[in-house]
Design a protein around this motif. Structure first.
Motif, mmCIF file in Angstrom:
data_model
loop_
_atom_site.group_PDB
_atom_site.id
_atom_site.type_symbol
_atom_site.label_atom_id
_atom_site.label_comp_id
_atom_site.label_asym_id
_atom_site.label_seq_id
_atom_site.Cartn_x
_atom_site.Cartn_y
_atom_site.Cartn_z
ATOM 1 N N GLN A 64 0.816 -1.211 0.000
ATOM 2 C CA GLN A 64 0.000 0.000 0.000
ATOM 3 C C GLN A 64 0.855 1.269 0.000
ATOM 4 O OE1 GLN A 64 -3.615 0.010 -0.008
ATOM 5 N NE2 GLN A 64 -3.043 -2.063 -0.676
ATOM 6 N N TYR A 65 0.367 2.255 -0.756
ATOM 7 C CA TYR A 65 1.026 3.555 -0.835
ATOM 8 C C TYR A 65 -0.002 4.662 -0.588
ATOM 9 C CZ TYR A 65 5.120 1.200 -2.687
ATOM 10 O OH TYR A 65 6.219 0.388 -2.822
ATOM 11 N N ARG A 66 0.486 5.742 0.007
ATOM 12 C CA ARG A 66 -0.412 6.852 0.342
ATOM 13 C C ARG A 66 -0.658 7.720 -0.885
ATOM 14 N NH1 ARG A 66 1.252 11.678 1.670
ATOM 15 N NH2 ARG A 66 3.255 10.938 2.504
ATOM 16 N N ASN A 121 -9.731 5.852 2.616
ATOM 17 C CA ASN A 121 -8.559 5.512 3.439
ATOM 18 C C ASN A 121 -7.268 6.114 2.899
ATOM 19 O OD1 ASN A 121 -7.979 3.932 1.230
ATOM 20 N ND2 ASN A 121 -7.920 1.979 2.345
ATOM 21 N N GLN A 162 -5.365 5.205 0.541
ATOM 22 C CA GLN A 162 -4.325 4.246 0.176
ATOM 23 C C GLN A 162 -4.649 3.564 -1.148
ATOM 24 O OE1 GLN A 162 -3.952 1.510 3.459
ATOM 25 N NE2 GLN A 162 -3.890 3.169 4.972
ATOM 26 N N SER A 175 -2.881 0.405 -3.880
ATOM 27 C CA SER A 175 -1.863 -0.645 -3.995
ATOM 28 C C SER A 175 -0.849 -0.296 -5.082
ATOM 29 C CB SER A 175 -2.528 -1.981 -4.320
ATOM 30 O OG SER A 175 -3.063 -1.961 -5.638
ATOM 31 N N HIS A 196 5.170 5.005 1.015
ATOM 32 C CA HIS A 196 4.794 3.659 1.445
ATOM 33 C C HIS A 196 4.062 3.712 2.785
ATOM 34 C CE1 HIS A 196 4.809 -0.495 2.524
ATOM 35 N NE2 HIS A 196 5.716 -0.332 3.492
ATOM 36 N N VAL A 197 2.988 2.913 2.898
ATOM 37 C CA VAL A 197 2.191 2.857 4.126
ATOM 38 C C VAL A 197 2.478 1.527 4.812
ATOM 39 C CG1 VAL A 197 -0.131 2.855 5.110
ATOM 40 C CG2 VAL A 197 0.391 4.297 3.126
ATOM 41 N N GLY A 222 -2.117 -0.706 6.988
ATOM 42 C CA GLY A 222 -3.341 -0.334 6.292
ATOM 43 C C GLY A 222 -4.456 0.035 7.259
#
Length: 615
Positions: A342-344, A548, A550, A552, A577-578, A581
């Motif tokens: 997951q990425y912001r 959220n 976020q 992928s 990068h998160v 989640g």
């Protein structure tokens, strides 16, 4: 015996001197009318009775107890109170529930000439003359435009019974009550909605139609006449005069005073409002006409472009999904390493702003669309759900305030982005036209051409940067929307304030802009935006990123390959990068909220379509 002989002699004399006056006695008459008139001719004219509507009935049709003339002559049988309802059942039923019956005003109080009463032949002058005998305070009606026309014999003009009925005269009660407020507008519409009658009398024939297009008329049609101005509030009930008459309440010298009854701070400019302005009439109301034409062109062109875009994308996306499924089955799709990482994409402040957008927009739509489509049953039910137009207006204005809050927040964030951000390279102009900006640039034109080629199977699907061209359009549309909807909404919210420096007809213009721009906004959001964000085949049924923040790695590379490439080249991938989640509870709540919002929007869309198709 002598008295009886004298009576018989009187009857013979009556026949000698009035041989053609009285009708022949009917077989079922207990007593011949001429016999009665031999005694009562001093009170009842035989000639007048013979030409009255009751002459063929005979005296005993009403005085039913007089079955024996001799007994009556001896004084043993006396006349009793006449029961008109024996014959006039319909009129009696109407009178029974009237204000006259409640005040013990009976038939003979109005029909004092019962023995000489002639058929009125629908002559309204007869009714007026009778009513003003008691209602002398309403005698001003005789000098009104209606009263003068009736006196001249115009049977189209309104007389007392056209509004109040002949016998079923209802009590209006408190002048501010629903019954009274509805009455003072509904009765006017009986005649003024008849265009043929209005044309026949050279009267403005779309008064009702234009009233229903106003804020007052829409609330009346929704079932709340007590909340808004009706016909009599401006034109009065009985003293209706031409606007050119200096005594008229809508005369140019008195209309401000009339407006001030409801709008205490109304100015002379305020009174320049077109109460019955017709936006389809370019001769009388050119400013309204061209405003309407301009907004119509804007609506049609916007929907035409984006609905075609949506339909093409829907089909091409469907084909693309089938192609991907086939390629996956054949092992031709290359797996992205750590594809679910997951990425912001959005920060919490962006998520909060979007939540404010959702809540305020749906609130504005739910409270505004009933006014737009006030003739629809669903609009009435929705307004009843809110309790009253006042409650709906309060919610509408709260949502408008929220809209202003997120708009100015976006403006401040844009200023911060252009001039104060330390992590974005370049000067303000380079930032404005750079890849992180929501301002359109040359690449957007390339992407539009690329998408059209992809729609038509003429080329590959283009790859995008941080913002796509349709996302930029959505963002910039807010600025136009705030100018159009926000500006016009403020004018309609505070008309007395703006009337200090704007002419009243600007409120007519504002009404057209506010209504049509709101229709454009709701129609666009519930079709184009919903599709672009959630409905396209690759995202259906919902893109959760706005809740959220976020996304992928697979989605980033698939949809925004140019952005991923830039992040890799500049070493920024790990910055976004998160590690953790969103929680299950968070996802459950906001997905529920998201689906509810989608459902409300789509339901309103279908109601809007139904309203258009049912016209």
């Amino acid at each position: 015996m002598a008295g009886v002989i004298l009576r018989i002699f009187s009857v013979l004399v009556l026949f000698l001197f009035h041989p053609q006056t009285l009708p022949a006695a009917q077989p079922d008459m207990a007593v011949d009318p001429s016999t009665c008139l031999s005694c009562h001719s001093n009170k009842i004219s035989p000639d007048a009775f013979a030409s009255s509507v009751h002459s063929k009935n005979g005296c005993t049709s009403c005085h039913t107890q007089l079955t024996n003339l001799a007994e009556h002559l001896r004084g043993k049988i006396k006349t009793e109170k006449v029961r008109c309802e024996r014959c006039h059942k319909k009129e009696n039923a109407e009178h029974y529930g009237s204000i006259h019956a409640q005040k013990d005003i009976m038939c003979a109080d109005c029909h004092t000439d019962v023995h000489t009463h002639r058929y009125w032949k629908r002559d309204k002058r007869v009714v007026v003359a009778k009513c003003v005998q008691c209602h002398d305070e309403e005698a001003i009606y005789r000098t009104s435009i209606h009263g003068v026309a009736v006196a001249r014999g115009n049977q189209d003009s309104a007389a007392c019974h056209d509004c109040h009925n002949l016998h079923e005269i209802k009590a209006l009660g408190d002048v501010t009550s629903f019954t009274a407020r509805e009455f003072h507008t509904k009765v006017c519409m009986r005649c003024h909605s008849n265009k043929e009658m209005m044309d026949r009398n050279n009267v403005f024939n779309i008064a009702v139609e234009t009233y229903f297009e106003s804020y007052h008329g829409k609330n009346y049609r929704l079932g709340y006449p007590e909340k808004v101005a009706g016909c009599a509030d401006c034109h009065t009930s009985h003293a209706v005069l031409k606007a050119s008459d200096p005594r008229s309440t809508v005369n140019k010298d008195l209309v401000v005073t009339t407006c001030q009854k409801c709008h205490p701070h109304a100015t002379k400019l305020f009174a320049q409002f077109y109460a019955h302005g017709e936006h389809r009439d370019p001769q009388k109301y050119p400013i309204l006409y061209w405003t309407f034409i301009g907004m119509t062109v804007l609506l049609v062109s916007t929907f035409a472009v984006f609905w075609v875009h949506t339909i093409l994308w829907l089909f091409r996306g469907f084909v693309e999904n089938r192609e991907k499924a086939r390629a996956l089955a054949e092992g031709k799709i290359q797996i992205v390493p750590d594809g679910f990482r997951q990425y912001r994409r959005f920060r919490p402040k962006h998520i909060i702003l979007h939540l404010l957008v959702i809540v305020s927009f749906l609130g504005l739509a739910l409270t505004g669309l009933p006014l737009k489509f006030s003739d629809q049953v669903w609009a009435k039910q929705l307004m009843h759900f809110f309790g009253s137009p006042a409650n709906a207006a309060l919610i509408h204005r709260i949502c408008a305030i929220i809209t202003f809050i997120y708009f100015f927040s976006a403006v401040l964030m844009s200023i911060h982005f252009l001039f104060f951000r330390k992590d974005i390279p370049g000067n303000w102009l380079e930032r404005l036209l750079g890849p992180d900006s929501l301002c359109p640039n040359a690449k957007d034109l390339q992407d539009i051409v690329g998408m059209i080629r992809w729609f038509l199977f003429k080329g590959p699907k283009p790859t995008f940067e941080r913002w796509t061209y349709w996302e930029k359009f959505d963002f910039l549309a807010v600025f136009w929307g705030m100018f159009a909807i926000g500006g016009s909404g403020l004018m309609l919210w505070f008309p007395e304030f703006f009337s200090h420096f704007l002419p009243g007809w600007m409120f007519n213009v504002a009404t057209i802009i506010h209504s049509d721009e709101a229709l454009l906004a709701t129609g666009f959001i519930f079709t184009v935006h919903f599709f672009n964000t959630h409905g396209r085949p690759e995202k259906f049924p919902m893109d959760f990123v706005i809740f959220n923040g976020q996304v992928s790695k697979y989605e980033l590379i698939e949809e925004r390959a140019d952005l991923w490439r830039r992040y890799e080249e500049t070493g920024l991938t790990e910055k976004f990068h998160v590690e953790k989640g969103s929680s299950v509870l968070f996802d459950f709540f906001f997905k529920g909220f998201g689906f509810l919002s989608l459902f409300v929007g789509i339901a309103l869309l279908f109601l809007m379509l139904y309203a258009f198709l049912s016209h």
